[in-house]
Design an enzyme around this catalytic site. Structure first.
Site, mmCIF file in Angstrom:
data_model
loop_
_atom_site.group_PDB
_atom_site.id
_atom_site.type_symbol
_atom_site.label_atom_id
_atom_site.label_comp_id
_atom_site.label_asym_id
_atom_site.label_seq_id
_atom_site.Cartn_x
_atom_site.Cartn_y
_atom_site.Cartn_z
ATOM 1 N N ILE A 1 -28.417 15.627 -5.522
ATOM 2 C CA ILE A 1 -28.925 14.615 -6.449
ATOM 3 C C ILE A 1 -27.884 13.497 -6.572
ATOM 4 C CG2 ILE A 1 -29.778 14.248 -8.826
ATOM 5 C CD1 ILE A 1 -31.419 16.296 -7.115
ATOM 6 N N ASN B 1 -27.046 24.014 -18.507
ATOM 7 C CA ASN B 1 -26.855 23.032 -17.436
ATOM 8 C C ASN B 1 -25.387 22.833 -17.060
ATOM 9 O OD1 ASN B 1 -27.377 20.511 -15.839
ATOM 10 N ND2 ASN B 1 -26.333 19.578 -17.588
ATOM 11 N N GLY C 1 -21.918 22.793 -15.594
ATOM 12 C CA GLY C 1 -21.424 23.410 -14.356
ATOM 13 C C GLY C 1 -20.384 22.531 -13.690
ATOM 14 N N ILE C 2 -19.580 23.175 -12.840
ATOM 15 C CA ILE C 2 -18.528 22.438 -12.125
ATOM 16 C C ILE C 2 -18.503 22.867 -10.662
ATOM 17 C CG2 ILE C 2 -17.023 22.152 -14.135
ATOM 18 C CD1 ILE C 2 -15.307 24.509 -13.004
ATOM 19 N N TYR D 1 -19.114 28.593 -5.813
ATOM 20 C CA TYR D 1 -20.287 27.953 -6.432
ATOM 21 C C TYR D 1 -21.578 28.652 -5.999
ATOM 22 C CZ TYR D 1 -23.124 23.842 -7.832
ATOM 23 O OH TYR D 1 -24.035 22.983 -8.414
ATOM 24 N N GLY E 1 -31.417 20.239 -5.489
ATOM 25 C CA GLY E 1 -30.725 19.979 -4.227
ATOM 26 C C GLY E 1 -29.663 18.916 -4.462
ATOM 27 N N ASP F 1 -14.652 22.903 -4.723
ATOM 28 C CA ASP F 1 -14.972 23.255 -3.345
ATOM 29 C C ASP F 1 -13.738 23.503 -2.486
ATOM 30 O OD1 ASP F 1 -17.555 22.764 -4.159
ATOM 31 O OD2 ASP F 1 -17.879 21.014 -2.894
HETATM 32 N N1 CAA Z 1 -20.743 24.182 8.787
HETATM 33 C C1 CAA Z 1 -19.869 24.604 9.730
HETATM 34 N N2 CAA Z 1 -18.638 24.096 9.872
HETATM 35 C C2 CAA Z 1 -18.280 23.107 9.052
HETATM 36 C C3 CAA Z 1 -19.140 22.604 8.049
HETATM 37 C C4 CAA Z 1 -20.416 23.182 7.953
HETATM 38 N N3 CAA Z 1 -21.306 22.768 7.025
HETATM 39 N N4 CAA Z 1 -18.499 21.641 7.368
HETATM 40 C C5 CAA Z 1 -17.282 21.526 7.939
HETATM 41 N N5 CAA Z 1 -17.164 22.402 8.940
HETATM 42 C C6 CAA Z 1 -16.005 22.597 9.813
HETATM 43 C C7 CAA Z 1 -15.450 21.272 10.281
HETATM 44 O O1 CAA Z 1 -16.173 20.847 11.421
HETATM 45 C C8 CAA Z 1 -14.010 21.620 10.579
HETATM 46 O O2 CAA Z 1 -13.951 22.337 11.793
HETATM 47 P P1 CAA Z 1 -12.621 22.340 12.693
HETATM 48 O O3 CAA Z 1 -11.524 22.913 11.826
HETATM 49 O O4 CAA Z 1 -12.993 23.201 13.829
HETATM 50 O O5 CAA Z 1 -12.399 20.884 13.040
HETATM 51 C C9 CAA Z 1 -13.684 22.639 9.488
HETATM 52 O O6 CAA Z 1 -14.934 23.182 9.056
HETATM 53 C C10 CAA Z 1 -12.958 22.003 8.300
HETATM 54 O O7 CAA Z 1 -13.881 21.127 7.657
HETATM 55 P P2 CAA Z 1 -13.383 19.927 6.786
HETATM 56 O O8 CAA Z 1 -12.595 18.995 7.595
HETATM 57 O O9 CAA Z 1 -14.561 19.389 6.047
HETATM 58 O O10 CAA Z 1 -12.392 20.675 5.773
HETATM 59 P P3 CAA Z 1 -11.831 20.080 4.468
HETATM 60 O O11 CAA Z 1 -10.847 21.038 3.914
HETATM 61 O O12 CAA Z 1 -11.410 18.665 4.633
HETATM 62 O O13 CAA Z 1 -13.097 20.065 3.480
HETATM 63 C C11 CAA Z 1 -14.765 20.900 2.146
HETATM 64 C C12 CAA Z 1 -13.733 21.232 3.188
HETATM 65 C C13 CAA Z 1 -14.068 20.409 0.857
HETATM 66 C C14 CAA Z 1 -15.540 22.144 1.810
HETATM 67 C C15 CAA Z 1 -15.676 19.773 2.688
HETATM 68 O O14 CAA Z 1 -16.215 20.206 3.918
HETATM 69 C C16 CAA Z 1 -16.802 19.484 1.757
HETATM 70 O O15 CAA Z 1 -16.652 18.817 0.751
HETATM 71 N N6 CAA Z 1 -18.004 19.964 2.078
HETATM 72 C C17 CAA Z 1 -19.196 19.743 1.255
HETATM 73 C C18 CAA Z 1 -19.338 20.830 0.235
HETATM 74 C C19 CAA Z 1 -20.576 20.578 -0.554
HETATM 75 O O16 CAA Z 1 -21.659 20.370 -0.019
HETATM 76 N N7 CAA Z 1 -20.446 20.562 -1.871
HETATM 77 C C20 CAA Z 1 -21.583 20.286 -2.698
HETATM 78 C C21 CAA Z 1 -21.096 19.590 -3.927
HETATM 79 S S1 CAA Z 1 -22.458 18.996 -4.883
HETATM 80 C C22 CAA Z 1 -23.142 20.359 -5.542
HETATM 81 O O17 CAA Z 1 -22.648 21.429 -5.448
HETATM 82 C C23 CAA Z 1 -24.428 20.143 -6.295
HETATM 83 C C24 CAA Z 1 -25.472 21.049 -5.828
HETATM 84 O O18 CAA Z 1 -25.820 21.992 -6.519
HETATM 85 C C25 CAA Z 1 -26.145 20.800 -4.531
#
Ligand code: CAA
Length: 247
Positions: A187, A89, A91-92, A154, A185, A95
């Site tokens: 959580i 389990n 994990g880190i 990831y 998904g 992003d």
């Molecule tokens: N699809 C397409 N474009 C996207 C997007 C998406 N899903 N998300 C962001 N963008 C675009 C933005 O609109 C922005 O576009 P412009 O430059 O044209 O304005 C560009 O990408 C930059 O996006 P951010 O401002 O979000 O960039 P950032 O550097 O501030 O952040 C990031 C980037 C850290 C990846 C942030 O978007 C983020 O945290 N995203 C979520 C990642 C995620 O879902 N992680 C899951 C963690 S939990 C987990 O992993 C558990 C599990 O198993 C499910």
């Protein structure tokens, strides 16, 4: 109920804690791990669990280090007996969009989330096969199934878990050792709470069930796959994601 020794790596995370509780509820002796250097926090977590009625033995473990995994396993087996159930389990996340993703972010996630599968399972696998019983559950992710913006590292590691799972499921099949993946998904956990609020809200909007999952809903899947009578379920993936991705 047959009491078995169950190891849950990354026991103190949101999901790990629920998995430990589910393993005890199934009548097993539960062993958790904590990161070397975090003993104090681990001990107070263990105390809190005890207060809630859950006995979890804990030992330090760095899942990125094969030799450390071997000595963890040797210690657990000496103290508690042969390990029959392994929940990989730990994990880190680190992003970042690929254009800014640094080599350290890539390596840390691959080592912790994918190398760990080999490091923990390889030293146990032969003895499970020799004893004719084993239940291995590898925690993957929705984002290994569908990919996720900002998670090239990831998503790659979590997708790799499916190949590992299916390969060794074939190796264990005739020996009573099942190997499956569970893909949570989004959580309600500390990991998901790190996602910026606006991003997380738009993710929740895309979950048909309309909410984050609860850790217990993942533990339920793990309990199902580790049950004594789950011997015909192997090499599969159980997605638990509120309908966010239907493969
Ligand atoms: N699809 C397409 N474009 C996207 C997007 C998406 N899903 N998300 C962001 N963008 C675009 C933005 O609109 C922005 O576009 P412009 O430059 O044209 O304005 C560009 O990408 C930059 O996006 P951010 O401002 O979000 O960039 P950032 O550097 O501030 O952040 C990031 C980037 C850290 C990846 C942030 O978007 C983020 O945290 N995203 C979520 C990642 C995620 O879902 N992680 C899951 C963690 S939990 C987990 O992993 C558990 C599990 O198993 C499910």
């Amino acid at each position: 109920m047959t009491q078995r020794v169950a190891v849950v790596t990354g026991a103190q995370g949101g999901l790990g804690e629920s998995m430990c509780k589910a393993m005890q509820d199934q009548g097993h002796k539960v062993i958790g791990s904590y990161l070397p250097g975090t003993e104090e926090a681990a001990k107070s977590w263990q105390k809190k669990m005890k207060g809630d009625g859950f006995e979890v033995e804990i030992f330090p473990l760095d899942v990125t280090d094969y030799d450390h995994c071997c000595s963890f396993i040797a210690t657990v087996e000496k103290e508690a007996g042969p390990i029959d159930i392994l929940v990989n389990n730990a994990g880190i996340t680190r992003d970042g969009p690929l254009k800014r993703l640094q080599p350290e972010q890539w390596s840390a996630v691959i080592q912790t989330n994918l190398d760990s599968m080999y490091n923990m399972t390889q030293p146990l696998f032969a003895s499970m096969c020799d004893r004719g019983f084993g239940r291995i559950v590898n925690i993957s992710s929705l984002n290994g199934e569908k990919g996720q913006f900002g998670q090239a590292n990831y998503s790659a590691a979590k997708a790799g878990i499916y190949g590992f799972t299916k390969a060794i499921a074939q190796e264990g099949a005739r020996k009573g050792v099942t190997v499956n993946a569970v893909s949570p998904g989004y959580i309600d956990s500390p990991m998901v709470r790190q996602v910026p609020e606006n991003v997380l809200n738009s993710i929740i909007d895309g979950i048909p069930v309309g909410r984050l999952g609860q850790p217990e809903e993942i533990a339920r899947a793990v309990a199902f796959l580790t049950a004594e009578d789950a011997g015909f379920i192997t090499g599969t993936n159980l997605s638990v994601n509120g309908g966010q991705y239907m493969s």
